[in-house]
Design an enzyme around this catalytic site. Sequence first.
Site, PDB file in Angstrom:
ATOM      1  N   TYR A  84       0.722  -1.270  -0.102  1.00  0.00           N
ATOM      2  CA  TYR A  84      -0.070   0.050  -0.182  1.00  0.00           C
ATOM      3  C   TYR A  84       0.989   1.175   0.229  1.00  0.00           C
ATOM      4  CZ  TYR A  84      -2.981  -3.748   1.660  1.00  0.00           C
ATOM      5  OH  TYR A  84      -3.501  -5.081   1.785  1.00  0.00           O
ATOM      6  N   TYR A 112     -12.385  -7.412   5.973  1.00  0.00           N
ATOM      7  CA  TYR A 112     -11.285  -7.504   5.203  1.00  0.00           C
ATOM      8  C   TYR A 112     -10.865  -8.821   4.915  1.00  0.00           C
ATOM      9  CZ  TYR A 112      -6.677  -7.431   3.115  1.00  0.00           C
ATOM     10  OH  TYR A 112      -5.667  -7.513   2.425  1.00  0.00           O
ATOM     11  N   ASP A 150     -14.041 -16.581   7.743  1.00  0.00           N
ATOM     12  CA  ASP A 150     -12.620 -16.242   7.395  1.00  0.00           C
ATOM     13  C   ASP A 150     -11.822 -16.074   8.826  1.00  0.00           C
ATOM     14  OD1 ASP A 150     -10.196 -15.001   6.851  1.00  0.00           O
ATOM     15  OD2 ASP A 150     -11.035 -13.335   5.385  1.00  0.00           O
ATOM     16  N   LYS A 178      -1.956 -17.549   8.063  1.00  0.00           N
ATOM     17  CA  LYS A 178      -1.360 -16.710   8.849  1.00  0.00           C
ATOM     18  C   LYS A 178      -0.592 -17.673  10.060  1.00  0.00           C
ATOM     19  CE  LYS A 178      -3.324 -12.220   7.884  1.00  0.00           C
ATOM     20  NZ  LYS A 178      -2.475 -11.371   7.600  1.00  0.00           N
TER      21      LYS A 178
HETATM   22  N1  PMP Z   1      -8.260 -12.515   5.520  1.00  0.00           N
HETATM   23  C1  PMP Z   1      -8.417 -11.920   6.620  1.00  0.00           C
HETATM   24  C2  PMP Z   1      -9.354 -11.934   7.852  1.00  0.00           C
HETATM   25  C3  PMP Z   1      -6.890 -11.337   6.743  1.00  0.00           C
HETATM   26  O1  PMP Z   1      -6.544 -10.680   8.025  1.00  0.00           O
HETATM   27  C4  PMP Z   1      -5.789 -11.478   5.641  1.00  0.00           C
HETATM   28  C5  PMP Z   1      -4.756 -10.905   5.802  1.00  0.00           C
HETATM   29  N2  PMP Z   1      -4.295  -9.687   6.500  1.00  0.00           N
HETATM   30  C6  PMP Z   1      -6.502 -12.282   4.526  1.00  0.00           C
HETATM   31  C7  PMP Z   1      -7.673 -12.717   4.475  1.00  0.00           C
HETATM   32  C8  PMP Z   1      -5.464 -12.209   3.353  1.00  0.00           C
HETATM   33  O2  PMP Z   1      -4.363 -13.131   3.529  1.00  0.00           O
HETATM   34  P1  PMP Z   1      -3.160 -12.904   2.812  1.00  0.00           P
HETATM   35  O3  PMP Z   1      -2.377 -11.651   3.201  1.00  0.00           O
HETATM   36  O4  PMP Z   1      -2.155 -14.147   3.192  1.00  0.00           O
HETATM   37  O5  PMP Z   1      -3.590 -13.028   1.301  1.00  0.00           O
END
Ligand code: PMP
Length: 709
Positions: free
Chosen positions: A295, A423, A524, A553
């Site tokens: 970003y 997000y 998610d 993660k």
């Molecule tokens: N979903 C959530 C809730 C996240 O916090 C993130 C990453 N911050 C993602 C999806 C995307 O994961 P990545 O950056 O490994 O593509």
Amino acid sequence: MDPSGRLRGFFVAGTDTDAGKTFVCARLARLLGRVAAGRLSYLKPVQTGCTPRLDGTGAGGWSAPDVDAVAALWPQAKALACFEPPCSPHLAASLAGEELACRDLARRCADAVPEGHIALVEGAGGCWVPLNSQETMLDLMLCLGLPVVLVAANRLGCLNHAMLSVEVLQARGLEVAGIILNRTRPPAEGDAGLGSQAGPADELRILEDNEASLQRFAAKAGVPLLAAVPWQADAAAPVPELEAAAARLSERLARPQPRSSWPSWPSWSVPAGGESRESMAQVLAFDRAHLWHPYTSALKPLPVREAVAARGTRICLADGTELVDGMSSWWCAVHGYGNPALKAAMARQVHEMSHVMFGGLSHRPAVALARRLLDLAPAGMRHVFFADSGSVAVEVALKMAVQYQIAAGHGSRRRFLTPLGGYHGDTQGAMSVCDPVNGMHTLFSGLLPKHYFMERPSSRFDQPFDPRSLDDARRILEARQDEIACVVLEPIVQGAGGMWFYHPRYLEGLAELCRAYGILLVLDEIATGFGRTGKLFASEWAGVVPDIMCVGKALTGGMMTGGAVLASGAVAEGIEQAGPAEGGGVLMHGPTFMANPLFCATACQSLDLLMASPWQERVRSIEAWLKAGLAPCLALPGACDVRVLGAIGVVEARRPVDMARLQDFFVSRGVWIRPFNRNVYLMPPFVSSEEDVALLCSAIRGAFEAGLC
Ligand code: PMP
């Protein structure tokens, strides 16, 4: 023997010369050989200091001292490459006009061991004894891939030699089956290494301490001290300590062996010494001119700092600054950095197989990880799709939901419903369900498909639940049920979209609504999964079982990218019902690096570490420290809210913060915190100490006190 065949047995290496390897090998050969009903071969791949043996024809081969000593106890003993000069293998070979090659020696070892025999292969000296100008004993061990038994002489410096040997072996992915500590000198003689002032009582104290210390440190590396062998006045007498060691090694033999790295093992290419390092300024100048960061502008980027190392909860910068980490590298590094078990798991996998395609092939790391995930996930999850990142996991989950609905005869259900403030990643499908403002939907209008957004879950996690907060969801689902394939959201914690913690009853109510309309629930858990909120999965706060869930993660232990999508049996069975025109029952996704073995093996280790740790207690403690440390911010004029849940702490500022200025301040206070928009937040590694968390919180308080936010 087929050169691609595998040896079973052990490689016996010294931690140093004169550690008593041969003494130990002879006894282990006899003890293990008996257990193996005679099917054991002892090999010495390279033996120096040999004497020519004359047999009358002048071609009697060599008398090899170590082999002769072993043969006295176990006749199936053989040396492969023999040299007369009593010196290092590479030197002895070159004096004889020969050159040793690691792969050739490994092949000769394999050929020399009859089918079904256990191999006991004795090295020469320690790990870094050269075989030629490029290769060392360590390379031979890697070629053979046998678990290593380390023999260490109990004398001054043994701890250092032993632990360095353990570290290098594990770093290269070799298993250290155990250490045998050996007394190589009679007590009366004293050990010159102990110093001339040392009397017998000092000596005893030192040697006993060596044993205790080695046992303790080796255990930390997962290596057992198999035996501490006292001085053997009578070389022929049985050694009960080694009998116990052999029994443990026999148990090890009953388990699968790691695979060797050959036959296609290339030589190590040792870089020419003195490769000059660029200065930090040069590195950062190139970065600034050519690299995009998350970003940021390519031409007017925000400042970045050069990180050179990370250990535990500390990130070390090129200028020597050490920072206490408050971010876990965006939720990932829950075990801190440089965890030896994670590094060893990855190194082992690098040596076995770093990647193969997943189309038509499978492998144990993938199966092991899927097993663990299904064991830990909410009941009902039955199928696993490995994705290469969190965003890709979300893409796959959304496709799954659409394919499921199409197969169920709801071809018009191709949109998604999600709360504002969410997000889910930066790829297009994921971005289309991110908050429309944060996700810049106007910028990408025409590119991103339009989905449905409902009000952000308004009831706070820690306040009474207002049932009206579900009204918007109910209204849209009622009106658009023919268009919506799934509801997708982050359970309990909306992360990058605003660090908002909402009430579990909202999730519970939403899950009920989804069920009522036959619409799938996609959770998610990429940021929340694996303990961060105080539950293993955040959905557990609401007792909700999703149809599809995404993880990533913390799963990776912060080692490398990866994610997974878990689906219920009903989702997989639903997709299966599709006719040929509707996908024919196959899930339409298959990335090149799907189920990458390095990711899978490391993630397995990360989950094992987590589950073996007191993670609940740690997260609970971090929660208490965060609450205590951040609560005073609420009294400061720049802050409008303080929220803490599990190992996540947020101070919300009244205005968007100046990130560059704030980061300078944080670095000057010795902490790594990356605020975003109006949120200054912490999600430290689970292994953070009270002092670490206190420092992080005091830096945030300091920033608000200084009027920086
Ligand atoms: N979903 C959530 C809730 C996240 O916090 C993130 C990453 N911050 C993602 C999806 C995307 O994961 P990545 O950056 O490994 O593509």
